[in-house]
Design an enzyme around this catalytic site. Sequence first.
Site, PDB file in Angstrom:
ATOM      1  N   LYS A 168       0.858  -1.116   0.047  1.00  0.00           N
ATOM      2  CA  LYS A 168       0.441   0.181   0.001  1.00  0.00           C
ATOM      3  C   LYS A 168       1.053   0.820  -0.146  1.00  0.00           C
ATOM      4  O   LYS A 168       1.843   1.003  -0.163  1.00  0.00           O
ATOM      5  CB  LYS A 168      -0.838  -0.072   0.813  1.00  0.00           C
ATOM      6  CG  LYS A 168      -0.040   0.289   2.758  1.00  0.00           C
ATOM      7  CD  LYS A 168      -1.323   0.077   4.128  1.00  0.00           C
ATOM      8  CE  LYS A 168      -0.789  -0.526   4.479  1.00  0.00           C
ATOM      9  NZ  LYS A 168      -1.222  -0.494   5.873  1.00  0.00           N
ATOM     10  N   TYR A 220      15.254  29.427   9.111  1.00  0.00           N
ATOM     11  CA  TYR A 220      13.912  30.375   9.823  1.00  0.00           C
ATOM     12  C   TYR A 220      13.970  30.912  11.170  1.00  0.00           C
ATOM     13  O   TYR A 220      14.495  29.646  11.836  1.00  0.00           O
ATOM     14  CB  TYR A 220      12.701  30.184   9.542  1.00  0.00           C
ATOM     15  CG  TYR A 220      11.938  30.280   8.335  1.00  0.00           C
ATOM     16  CD1 TYR A 220      11.515  31.481   7.513  1.00  0.00           C
ATOM     17  CD2 TYR A 220      12.267  29.185   7.114  1.00  0.00           C
ATOM     18  CE1 TYR A 220      11.295  31.791   6.703  1.00  0.00           C
ATOM     19  CE2 TYR A 220      11.921  28.908   5.815  1.00  0.00           C
ATOM     20  CZ  TYR A 220      10.913  30.503   5.193  1.00  0.00           C
ATOM     21  OH  TYR A 220      11.268  30.659   4.181  1.00  0.00           O
TER      22      TYR A 220
END
Length: 368
Positions: free
Chosen positions: A36, A260
């Site tokens: 999956k 940042y």
Amino acid sequence: MKNYLTASISGSAVRHNIAVLRSVIGVDVKLCPVVKDDCFGHGMDVLYPVLADLVDGFAVASPLEALDLRNKGFEGFILCFLSAYFDDFEVQNELVRQGITQTVMSKSALASIEAAADRVNGTARVHLKVDTGMGRLGVLAAQASDMIKTIQETDRIELTGIYTHFATADEADRDSVFSQLELFKSIIPEGTEITRHAANSAATIDLPDTYLDMVRPGIAVYGYNPSDQLRNQLGLKPCMSVLAKLIAVKHVPEGSRSGYGLTHEFHRDSRIGVAPIGYGDGYFRNLSNKAVVRIGGHEAPVCGRVSMDQMTVDVTDIPGVQAGDEVEVISSDSNAPNCVENLARLADTIPYEITCHLGHNMRHVLID
Ligand SMILES: *Cc1c(COP(=O)(O)O)cnc(C)c1O
């Protein structure tokens, strides 16, 4: 998709992992790898040809993943974990036409599969999912025998399997797994040709009592341990390394900061490199100031916050680094500091989340 990011996938590592899993389960138990979410981020397109001849079937989550496997030419057993209840009729019909085994987890799911089988004038094969304690998908154990009877009485539906899923197979304490297993065994109908299965990777690695007729390992196929608490070490080989190229290298003076929030300060004259990968590519932002990448085998710490599509690494101690040099963001060496399992620990998550996030947005290349 970013062409300058590459997930190198080792077919030989996956073949090794399959051989290891086969050797623990023995010849009487079927092996049905879970593929999956694009093989947990490792790339179905590259792994399908590696796996197809080595397995007794595949398990997927969604109907479209199941149909994709048929399109790739797989003619064997395919189990779909989720329901096609909300898909359009064309998808529901196609699942029956293509002989995909669907999961029945409720009466309404059964009704929609029956309706699709009616529409295409076919027979649908189903496995019944029983909730023995996971508290997620499946009919409660107390309702299982009723449901089995209902399915067996439904025209156009053939019950070929029954399964459950463990909530705690990757934890050191086994009690809860064994009570789930006992409950599951108690509701299995007798004397029928029904495939019984329960084991995920953790149970396949550690709990032979759970094998029954078939196992459904996912993460182990790709070479990772589901958790740090397993007793058995099977020597699985991680199959993915993630590579990028430095897009810039420069000097920064002592006292300057990076990223940042300016969360990192350079305490000496330093050299930094910028790698074109960030949280938008699935590299966890909470690895900021914690993880390392490797360049030419040397470790370069991630300094400052990881941005959406870039991050800065400290290359001061690595001689001769230049723009264009290859950066190993994830290593397939399970002892490396930037291996998936270690990054999962640092990011306070599980290997599954690391590979599912990082595998997207980049090219997958089969290397051996
Ligand atoms: C995802 C999944 C698996 C595989 O689990 P791993 O821990 O990756 O081995 C097995 N069974 C079900 C029902 C699943 O959803």
